[in-house]
Write a protein that holds these residues in place. Structure first.
Motif, PDB file in Angstrom:
ATOM      1  N   LEU A 245       0.854  -1.187   0.000  1.00  0.00           N
ATOM      2  CA  LEU A 245       0.000   0.000   0.000  1.00  0.00           C
ATOM      3  C   LEU A 245       0.891   1.239   0.000  1.00  0.00           C
ATOM      4  O   LEU A 245       1.791   1.360   0.838  1.00  0.00           O
ATOM      5  N   ILE A 246       0.632   2.156  -0.928  1.00  0.00           N
ATOM      6  CA  ILE A 246       1.372   3.414  -0.991  1.00  0.00           C
ATOM      7  C   ILE A 246       0.412   4.532  -0.607  1.00  0.00           C
ATOM      8  O   ILE A 246      -0.610   4.735  -1.255  1.00  0.00           O
ATOM      9  N   PHE A 247       0.750   5.250   0.455  1.00  0.00           N
ATOM     10  CA  PHE A 247      -0.110   6.306   0.995  1.00  0.00           C
ATOM     11  C   PHE A 247       0.514   7.657   0.688  1.00  0.00           C
ATOM     12  O   PHE A 247       1.679   7.896   1.002  1.00  0.00           O
ATOM     13  N   VAL A 248      -0.258   8.548   0.061  1.00  0.00           N
ATOM     14  CA  VAL A 248       0.214   9.903  -0.233  1.00  0.00           C
ATOM     15  C   VAL A 248      -0.738  10.897   0.434  1.00  0.00           C
ATOM     16  O   VAL A 248      -1.944  10.659   0.503  1.00  0.00           O
ATOM     17  N   SER A 249      -0.210  11.991   0.934  1.00  0.00           N
ATOM     18  CA  SER A 249      -1.034  12.919   1.709  1.00  0.00           C
ATOM     19  C   SER A 249      -1.737  13.955   0.839  1.00  0.00           C
ATOM     20  O   SER A 249      -2.694  14.580   1.292  1.00  0.00           O
ATOM     21  N   SER A 250      -1.294  14.157  -0.402  1.00  0.00           N
ATOM     22  CA  SER A 250      -1.925  15.178  -1.238  1.00  0.00           C
ATOM     23  C   SER A 250      -2.221  14.617  -2.622  1.00  0.00           C
ATOM     24  O   SER A 250      -1.559  13.680  -3.098  1.00  0.00           O
ATOM     25  N   TYR A 251      -3.193  15.231  -3.273  1.00  0.00           N
ATOM     26  CA  TYR A 251      -3.580  14.785  -4.613  1.00  0.00           C
ATOM     27  C   TYR A 251      -2.508  15.122  -5.636  1.00  0.00           C
ATOM     28  O   TYR A 251      -2.347  14.410  -6.635  1.00  0.00           O
ATOM     29  N   VAL A 252      -1.753  16.190  -5.402  1.00  0.00           N
ATOM     30  CA  VAL A 252      -0.666  16.556  -6.324  1.00  0.00           C
ATOM     31  C   VAL A 252       0.395  15.463  -6.335  1.00  0.00           C
ATOM     32  O   VAL A 252       0.898  15.059  -7.397  1.00  0.00           O
ATOM     33  N   GLU A 253       0.749  14.955  -5.144  1.00  0.00           N
ATOM     34  CA  GLU A 253       1.709  13.848  -5.061  1.00  0.00           C
ATOM     35  C   GLU A 253       1.154  12.607  -5.752  1.00  0.00           C
ATOM     36  O   GLU A 253       1.885  11.875  -6.440  1.00  0.00           O
ATOM     37  N   TYR A 254      -0.136  12.377  -5.564  1.00  0.00           N
ATOM     38  CA  TYR A 254      -0.793  11.222  -6.185  1.00  0.00           C
ATOM     39  C   TYR A 254      -0.666  11.283  -7.708  1.00  0.00           C
ATOM     40  O   TYR A 254      -0.324  10.283  -8.353  1.00  0.00           O
ATOM     41  N   LEU A 255      -0.949  12.448  -8.287  1.00  0.00           N
ATOM     42  CA  LEU A 255      -0.882  12.583  -9.738  1.00  0.00           C
ATOM     43  C   LEU A 255       0.542  12.374 -10.249  1.00  0.00           C
ATOM     44  O   LEU A 255       0.751  11.752 -11.298  1.00  0.00           O
ATOM     45  N   ARG A 256       1.514  12.891  -9.521  1.00  0.00           N
ATOM     46  CA  ARG A 256       2.900  12.759  -9.968  1.00  0.00           C
ATOM     47  C   ARG A 256       3.338  11.296  -9.968  1.00  0.00           C
ATOM     48  O   ARG A 256       3.959  10.819 -10.937  1.00  0.00           O
ATOM     49  N   LEU A 257       3.000  10.572  -8.899  1.00  0.00           N
ATOM     50  CA  LEU A 257       3.360   9.156  -8.840  1.00  0.00           C
ATOM     51  C   LEU A 257       2.567   8.342  -9.855  1.00  0.00           C
ATOM     52  O   LEU A 257       3.110   7.434 -10.500  1.00  0.00           O
ATOM     53  N   ARG A 258       1.280   8.644  -9.985  1.00  0.00           N
ATOM     54  CA  ARG A 258       0.452   7.898 -10.931  1.00  0.00           C
ATOM     55  C   ARG A 258       0.987   8.029 -12.353  1.00  0.00           C
ATOM     56  O   ARG A 258       1.070   7.039 -13.096  1.00  0.00           O
ATOM     57  N   ASN A 259       1.353   9.249 -12.736  1.00  0.00           N
ATOM     58  CA  ASN A 259       1.881   9.454 -14.084  1.00  0.00           C
ATOM     59  C   ASN A 259       3.187   8.690 -14.296  1.00  0.00           C
ATOM     60  O   ASN A 259       3.435   8.143 -15.381  1.00  0.00           O
ATOM     61  N   HIS A 260       4.014   8.640 -13.254  1.00  0.00           N
ATOM     62  CA  HIS A 260       5.269   7.881 -13.382  1.00  0.00           C
ATOM     63  C   HIS A 260       4.995   6.389 -13.483  1.00  0.00           C
ATOM     64  O   HIS A 260       5.626   5.686 -14.295  1.00  0.00           O
ATOM     65  N   PHE A 261       4.049   5.882 -12.689  1.00  0.00           N
ATOM     66  CA  PHE A 261       3.725   4.451 -12.746  1.00  0.00           C
ATOM     67  C   PHE A 261       3.166   4.068 -14.117  1.00  0.00           C
ATOM     68  O   PHE A 261       3.450   2.982 -14.628  1.00  0.00           O
ATOM     69  N   TYR A 262       2.356   4.958 -14.693  1.00  0.00           N
ATOM     70  CA  TYR A 262       1.870   4.700 -16.042  1.00  0.00           C
ATOM     71  C   TYR A 262       3.034   4.656 -17.040  1.00  0.00           C
ATOM     72  O   TYR A 262       3.060   3.824 -17.961  1.00  0.00           O
ATOM     73  N   LYS A 263       3.979   5.557 -16.837  1.00  0.00           N
ATOM     74  CA  LYS A 263       5.106   5.667 -17.767  1.00  0.00           C
ATOM     75  C   LYS A 263       5.969   4.416 -17.752  1.00  0.00           C
ATOM     76  O   LYS A 263       6.445   3.960 -18.808  1.00  0.00           O
ATOM     77  N   VAL A 264       6.183   3.841 -16.563  1.00  0.00           N
ATOM     78  CA  VAL A 264       7.030   2.639 -16.450  1.00  0.00           C
ATOM     79  C   VAL A 264       6.214   1.369 -16.496  1.00  0.00           C
ATOM     80  O   VAL A 264       6.751   0.262 -16.286  1.00  0.00           O
ATOM     81  N   ASP A 265       4.908   1.495 -16.742  1.00  0.00           N
ATOM     82  CA  ASP A 265       4.012   0.330 -16.857  1.00  0.00           C
ATOM     83  C   ASP A 265       4.016  -0.514 -15.578  1.00  0.00           C
ATOM     84  O   ASP A 265       4.153  -1.749 -15.620  1.00  0.00           O
ATOM     85  N   ALA A 266       3.879   0.164 -14.428  1.00  0.00           N
ATOM     86  CA  ALA A 266       3.847  -0.544 -13.146  1.00  0.00           C
ATOM     87  C   ALA A 266       2.507  -1.253 -12.968  1.00  0.00           C
ATOM     88  O   ALA A 266       1.478  -0.820 -13.487  1.00  0.00           O
ATOM     89  N   ASN A 267       2.530  -2.325 -12.221  1.00  0.00           N
ATOM     90  CA  ASN A 267       1.325  -3.117 -11.938  1.00  0.00           C
ATOM     91  C   ASN A 267       0.670  -2.554 -10.678  1.00  0.00           C
ATOM     92  O   ASN A 267       0.934  -3.010  -9.570  1.00  0.00           O
ATOM     93  N   PHE A 268      -0.171  -1.534 -10.853  1.00  0.00           N
ATOM     94  CA  PHE A 268      -0.721  -0.829  -9.701  1.00  0.00           C
ATOM     95  C   PHE A 268      -2.153  -0.398  -9.980  1.00  0.00           C
ATOM     96  O   PHE A 268      -2.661  -0.465 -11.104  1.00  0.00           O
ATOM     97  N   CYS A 269      -2.821   0.089  -8.901  1.00  0.00           N
ATOM     98  CA  CYS A 269      -4.138   0.715  -9.015  1.00  0.00           C
ATOM     99  C   CYS A 269      -4.147   1.924  -8.078  1.00  0.00           C
ATOM    100  O   CYS A 269      -3.590   1.870  -6.981  1.00  0.00           O
ATOM    101  N   GLY A 270      -4.738   3.021  -8.533  1.00  0.00           N
ATOM    102  CA  GLY A 270      -4.804   4.234  -7.725  1.00  0.00           C
ATOM    103  C   GLY A 270      -6.227   4.540  -7.304  1.00  0.00           C
ATOM    104  O   GLY A 270      -7.157   4.435  -8.098  1.00  0.00           O
ATOM    105  N   CYS A 271      -6.393   4.911  -6.032  1.00  0.00           N
ATOM    106  CA  CYS A 271      -7.704   5.281  -5.490  1.00  0.00           C
ATOM    107  C   CYS A 271      -7.584   6.659  -4.843  1.00  0.00           C
ATOM    108  O   CYS A 271      -6.852   6.825  -3.859  1.00  0.00           O
ATOM    109  N   SER A 272      -8.282   7.618  -5.412  1.00  0.00           N
ATOM    110  CA  SER A 272      -8.281   8.970  -4.860  1.00  0.00           C
ATOM    111  C   SER A 272      -9.708   9.368  -4.530  1.00  0.00           C
ATOM    112  O   SER A 272     -10.657   8.604  -4.749  1.00  0.00           O
ATOM    113  N   GLU A 273      -9.855  10.597  -4.023  1.00  0.00           N
ATOM    114  CA  GLU A 273     -11.185  11.098  -3.678  1.00  0.00           C
ATOM    115  C   GLU A 273     -12.053  11.293  -4.915  1.00  0.00           C
ATOM    116  O   GLU A 273     -13.268  11.483  -4.795  1.00  0.00           O
TER     117      GLU A 273
END
Length: 379
Positions: A245-273
């Motif tokens: 589980l990866i916990f981020v405190s802000s939505y800006v951090e979430y977007l930055r990590l999500r975009n990187h995970f998409y770029k490297v084709d990581a096996n993940f799922c993101g859940c935001s508000e």
């Protein structure tokens, strides 16, 4: 008080608009569900939790009137969003801020909850308070105080802020809008640390990494991201670690990590508000059954839903949570066969001092921030 002979005009309308719903009352299915999540969650979201409201109150010697026009009201009770829809932003068409020009006391209650909403609304509303009115609106200028005429009214306004905790973002906004000439008084407490509420039978390594210090929040965001990629994510990728589980405190951090995970084709799922109900349900199921390696959630997502996520073996706090109770709450969800082998990784920097104090404790946080060692472990 109506019981002491006073009269309240508009009381029936108030009850109908803001009173408890029969479907949400005590003992109802919704109340039991919220109570099952936790008493604090029930207190936050039980009953009428609409965050878009505003109410003008006019006071008289023997009665008070509710739902008065703002320009004839003595007290305004409103949410930041409710006022934001009227004050709008600088330069917007139809902006109305004159009714806030004569405010003498501002009370901001439960600032910690407002931080979980769009905090820009509060910033905009506070910026519109005590501005020079654009039109006289029949004012008797012989009764107006001199400092109002001179445009110094915000220097004499009293601002009261109540919150269970503060953040650097809140301090920045309040620092710009609390300018009373008598100064500012803040109260704080010595924190023992919510890390002590981790269940004792959970034999989990809790590793705190201090990221390189930086002079600004922007630089710290870059330093945190680079540290995560080089020291944390690279290790996860090489070891094929799952159920993380990866916990981020802000939505800006979430977007930055999500975009990187998409770029490297990581096996993940993101859940935001902002995630849909179906995508959240699908992501939770795939995470529990191990079909995805990482589940990334934001603090606001956890604040509003408080799901008991299943299948957690490891947790990475990309940044410390603002609510200190979230740390032990999530750590105690780690589910392993013999309660051993789980890990918790926390990334923190100099600008995370307030959140770190609430989690690790005031004195221990200072040692973590000033120690020569970059990494510390609790077990």
């Amino acid at each position: 008080d109506p019981e002491e002979g006073g009269r309240v005009d508009g009381g029936d309308r108030f009850e109908s608009e803001f009173g408890p719903d029969e479907e949400d009352g005590e003992g109802s299915e919704a109340h039991v569900r919220l109570q099952g999540i936790g008493p604090d969650h029930c207190e936050r979201f039980g009953g009428n939790n609409d965050d878009h409201f505003r109410l003008g109150i006019q006071l008289h010697r023997k009665y008070c009137r509710l739902f008065c026009p703002f320009y004839s009201s003595d007290v305004l009770v409103a949410s930041p969003l409710g006022l934001r829809m009227i004050t709008k932003a600088e330069g917007d068409k139809g902006r109305e801020i004159d009714f806030l020009s004569s405010v003498e006391v501002v009370l901001i209650d439960q600032l910690d909850y407002l931080l979980m909403q769009n905090f820009a609304h509060l910033d905009t509303v506070l910026g519109a308070v005590n501005r020079q009115p654009l039109r006289p609106r029949g004012a008797d200028f012989t009764r107006v105080r001199d400092y109002f005429l001179d445009g110094h009214q915000r220097l004499f306004r009293q601002t009261i802020v109540l919150s269970s905790h503060v953040t650097p973002e809140a301090n920045s906004v309040l620092g710009r809008h609390t300018l009373n000439i008598r100064g500012t008084v803040k109260t704080c407490e010595e924190h023992s640390g919510s890390v002590q509420r981790v269940l004792p039978h959970m034999h989990i390594r809790q590793i705190f990494h201090r990221i390189p210090s930086s002079s600004s929040l922007v630089d710290q965001d870059d330093a945190r991201f680079n540290f995560f990629l080089s020291h944390v994510y690279s290790r996860l990728s090489s070891s094929s670690q799952s159920h993380t589980l990866i916990f981020v405190s802000s939505y800006v951090e979430y977007l930055r990590l999500r975009n990187h995970f998409y770029k490297v084709d990581a096996n993940f799922c993101g859940c935001s508000e902002y995630s849909s109900v179906s995508s959240v349900a699908r992501g939770r199921s795939e995470f529990f059954h191990g079909r995805i390696s990482f589940l990334m959630v934001t603090e606001r997502f956890h604040f509003y839903h408080r799901f008991r996520l299943r299948g957690i073996h490891h947790i990475i706090f990309y940044s410390p949570p603002s609510f200190e109770s979230f740390y032990p709450e999530l750590v105690n969800l780690i589910s392993l066969g013999d309660d051993t082998g789980g890990t918790v990784t926390v990334l923190f920097g100099r600008h995370d001092r307030l959140a770190l104090q609430r989690i690790a404790g005031t004195s221990r946080a200072e040692r973590l921030l000033t120690s020569d060692k970059q990494t510390h472990m609790f077990s």
